[in-house]
Scaffold this active site. Structure first.
Site, PDB file in Angstrom:
ATOM      1  CD  GLU A  61      94.741  29.695  -2.928  1.00  0.00           C
ATOM      2  OE1 GLU A  61      93.583  29.192  -2.531  1.00  0.00           O
ATOM      3  OE2 GLU A  61      95.656  29.996  -2.101  1.00  0.00           O
ATOM      4  NE  ARG A  83      96.594  33.670  -7.376  1.00  0.00           N
ATOM      5  CZ  ARG A  83      96.635  34.772  -8.003  1.00  0.00           C
ATOM      6  NH1 ARG A  83      97.741  35.053  -8.548  1.00  0.00           N
ATOM      7  NH2 ARG A  83      95.680  35.299  -8.459  1.00  0.00           N
ATOM      8  CB  CYS A  84      97.017  25.715  -4.521  1.00  0.00           C
ATOM      9  SG  CYS A  84      97.867  24.596  -3.355  1.00  0.00           S
ATOM     10  CD  GLN A  93      99.982  34.730   2.630  1.00  0.00           C
ATOM     11  OE1 GLN A  93     101.193  34.520   2.296  1.00  0.00           O
ATOM     12  NE2 GLN A  93      98.946  34.261   2.202  1.00  0.00           N
TER      13      GLN A  93
END
Ligand code: CDP
Length: 783
Positions: free
Chosen positions: A737, A367-368, A217
């Site tokens: 998110e 995802r946060c 990423q």
């Protein structure tokens, strides 16, 4: 005109889907190079053991096996350890001790994938088991075995982080009428993206060039890390090219550097051949970084009338054997300081201890935005517990306490300046849309009949867009956004960014920002990401940071082009630049709309007829350092029915109101929310990774690790409010998110609400039928 341009606010169809839906995506495993060989990894069956002996002879005897690499082979190369993004270090391969089950022990390189696997099976490793520590709370006890003997500090505490005013918080607690306290465990979960991790590395011995295709990423950060770790072996940053091709889901799990990457590069340098390593599913579940694993004790103090005053939170964070998360350096517990949520607490005090255990590295921000899910869950659960204690409606209690719209920008007691918000607006809309009052009436009637129905609310606030470089860095690399735009003579544009989409649709949305700013049709704009040879330096995509930082850089770079274009337009229109305005996607002579030039006309002139004293060409770069983070928010309402026979929780309705400021592409945002809600449902009801006392993973395959499918997923209902960020150039906040952050508490609150009249105050997630049925039996209501 606007529709043709496809600018901000339009549900432009995702450009990237043209290749995805035809099966023409280009993932790492699609990369095939002449002479490519394959790497596979020997992993430890033990969670903690001394390595007595590694015998590679049988593996090396297999035809096709080219090399077996062990920790001892890496010592002369000084590669047996590598730095983690958290400033810790991690073994690439152990020289004498393994610290978690499935840890990398050796690597086999072979001419074929299956031969490499045969080689792995033939490597004989003799282990001597050591005492295992799986419980982070026990790991902190003075007599716990020390896991990381390599450290000067001879205990299992990694770090202690705290924020807030301890004395002031204690005083506010003493002076408050009501205190509620709850232990909350947020279990270990795994990202489980469709694509596992992998790499193809190609080292050219002649010119010293290393090219890697990998599932990362953050390609630029990886390139710098490779140069730092292997610089002494002659790998220099300008000779390293990292390419992140299409990625099948990242969600934070593709930020860390895994030993497999280092081994693949090492194997290519060693053999001079291109080497491919693709993790299999079990390796991905068992050995890659995990999320959550927070043991929280949270207390909230309030007045009798429900006014919330103070918050005290103590947390033990299980980071496994190596602290390999990717939190910003200054914040080892990430942005857990957002735990005061949507409420103006007078005082708060938060402490987190990071702890080593004999488990794979944990702590990734799945995802946060770095621990925001844990924070949102804690505060939103606690507010419901307070409502129970005070016998108040949880919606009513929230509406009484929210930070009011006029208080923004709002400085939280833990030091974060919330940019904008209208929390009551979002909750009232959700209540209205779902028919809250009628649902409460229905619940009361059902309760009389002995039926179990619950309604749960979560009114969360996020903190995304890392980050202002004054606060945020990873391994010293400052966090900012970057964008380069080149407008070509025929009015087509190439846009390159330092972030990297993993399915979020950047090729479409960043094109829309440029379209809006430059008046070029979105179809004429190509967005490229993920190649360090071409993209401007950037820290990548995670923590919903792309829109806040790279989206801002894109708008600013486009505006730089527009400024230059104005000089060219003035020249073409034979007017003074001061008399030119940008209106209706064109340069116009003020007051004479008929005298105008499009960006495409200006672009052609930039290369064919530029005015004297103005440089030819039409391009710009922007490195955007945001003045603040962005604070998206939302209010979710969940309705559940509980089966008294099986204990199964059925989510009957779920209404999500989100606010991410200005929306670039409503369809993509809706998709992000639907996916996020499903990823919020998952840990609330299904997903969990456990370990037995010997450190053996429980649930290390998809047979045991229950991902929700379409069968388990309800039909999500969504709506939005729009409260732009005042400091973002287009007013946008991140959104990727939000739903994962907000959903678990709404579901847990709904289940507890269904059982509250039986005396239930809290159930740890995942709320499985087994857990619920046990409670129903205890309370004597099971059927
Ligand atoms: O960093 P990441 O791309 O994961 O998250 P994000 O910035 O929240 O963006 C997710 C997707 O939603 C991207 O395609 C964004 O451009 C889009 N988005 C949008 O259209 N409007 C917003 N206000 C925020 C995001």
């Amino acid at each position: 005109m606007a529709v043709e341009i496809g600018g901000i606010g339009h549900s432009v169809q995702r450009k990237e889907d043209a290749r995805f839906i035809r099966g023409r995506g280009n993932y790492v495993d699609d990369v095939k190079l002449p002479g490519m060989v394959y790497l596979d990894i020997v992993r430890s069956p033990y969670a903690h053991a001394r390595i007595v002996k590694i015998d590679t002879s049988k593996a090396l005897a297999i035809p096709g096996v080219l090399a077996v690499i062990t920790g001892k082979d890496l010592v002369p190369l000084k590669l047996e350890w590598m730095p983690t993004l958290m400033g810790d270090k991690q073994m690439v391969l152990p020289t004498d001790t393994v610290m978690y089950q499935a840890q990398e022990v050796a690597a086999v390189v072979a001419t074929e994938r299956y031969i490499a696997a045969d080689g792995v099976a033939a490597v004989e490793v003799e282990y001597e088991p050591l005492p295992v520590v799986v419980d982070p709370i026990k790991a902190l006890l003075p007599d716990a075995p020390v896991i990381r003997e390599d450290r000067a500090q001879k205990n299992n505490q990694i770090w202690h982080w705290e924020a807030g005013d301890k004395a002031g918080t204690d005083k506010a607690f003493r002076e408050s009428d009501v205190v509620v306290k709850q232990d909350i465990y947020i279990p270990r979960i795994v990202v489980a993206s469709i694509e596992t991790c992998g790499m193809v590395a190609q080292f050219d011995k002649i010119d010293g060039q290393l090219t890697v295709w990998m599932t990362t990423q953050a390609p630029h950060a990886i390139r710098t890390v490779i140069a730092l770790v292997a610089g002494h072996l002659g790998l220099a940053e300008h000779k390293i090219r990292v390419i992140s091709p299409d990625i099948g889901g990242g969600f934070g799990g593709k930020v860390p550097v895994y030993p497999g990457y280092v081994l693949t590069i090492g194997a290519s340098v060693l053999t001079g051949l291109p080497v491919k390593w693709i993790e299999d599913r079990s390796e991905n579940i068992q050995a890659d970084s995990f999320a959550r694993d927070y043991h929280i004790t949270a207390e909230l103090a309030a007045k009798k009338d429900g006014t919330m005053r103070a918050l005290r939170v103590k947390t033990v964070a299980d980071h496994g054997a190596f602290d390999a998360a990717a939190n910003p350096s200054k914040f080892p517990a990430g942005l857990f300081g957002i735990v005061t949520g949507s409420y103006p607490f007078e005082k708060a005090f938060v402490e987190v201890d990071g702890v080593y255990t004999n488990k794979p590295p944990g702590g990734i921000a799945y995802r946060c935005s770095f621990r925001v899910t844990e924070a949102a869950f804690a505060i939103e659960r606690l507010v419901d517990i307070l409502a129970l204690e005070l016998k108040r409606d949880p919606a009513d209690l929230r509406l009484q306490n929210f930070i009011p719209p006029q208080a923004f920008p709002f400085m939280s007691t833990l030091g974060w300046e919330y940019d904008s918000g209208n929390y009551a607006g979002a909750l009232k809309l959700a209540m209205d849309k779902i028919g809250y009052a009628a649902l409460r009436r229905e619940q009361a009637e059902k309760r009389k009949r002995g039926e179990l129905m619950g309604i749960g609310i979560s009114s969360f606030t996020e903190i995304v867009g890392a980050g202002p470089s004054k606060h945020f860095d990873i391994l010293g690399l400052k966090m900012f956004g970057s964008c380069e735009i080149r407008v070509h003579p025929t009015g087509k544009a190439t846009v390159r960014l330092g972030v990297k989409s993993q399915g979020q649709g950047h090729e479409t949305t960043f094109g829309q920002i440029v379209a809006e700013e430059l008046g070029l049709p979105v179809a004429d704009i190509e967005v490229e990401e993920g190649d360090t040879d071409t993209a401007p330096y950037g820290l990548g995509t995670y923590a919903s940071r792309s829109t806040p930082v790279a989206g801002a850089a894109t708008a600013v770079a486009a505006r730089k082009i527009r400024e230059k274009g104005k000089l060219i337009a003035a020249h073409l229109l034979e007017a003074s630049p001061d008399d030119i305005e940008w209106k209706d996607y064109k340069y116009q002579v003020k007051g004479v709309p008929a005298k105008s030039k499009t960006m495409a006309e200006v672009a052609f002139a930039a290369y064919t007829n530029h005015p004297q004293g103005v440089e030819a060409g039409l391009e710009a770069v922007d490195y955007y350092d945001p003045p603040n983070l962005t604070f998206p928010f939302g209010s979710y309402i969940c309705v559940v029915d509980i089966d008294k026979g099986t204990g199964e929780v059925k989510v009957r309705r779920f209404f999500a109101v989100d606010d991410c400021g200005t929306i670039i592409n409503p369809m993509i945002v809706e998709g992000q929310i639907h996916g996020g809600l499903t990823m919020g449902l998952a840990p609330a009801l299904f997903e969990e990774i456990n370990y037995d006392k010997d450190g053996n993973i429980q649930g290390g395959t998809f047979m045991d690790y229950l991902l929700p499918t379409a069968m388990e997923t309800p039909s999500w209902e969504t709506a939005k409010t729009t409260t732009p960020s005042p400091h973002h150039p287009i007013g946008a906040k991140g959104v990727g998110e939000s739903a994962t952050v907000g959903a678990p508490a709404a579901i847990a609150n709904a289940v507890v609400d269904a059982l509250a009249h039986l005396g239930v105050r809290h159930i740890d997630i995942p709320i499985t039928p087994w857990k619920v049925q046990r409670i129903l039996k205890e309370k004597g209501v099971a059927e």
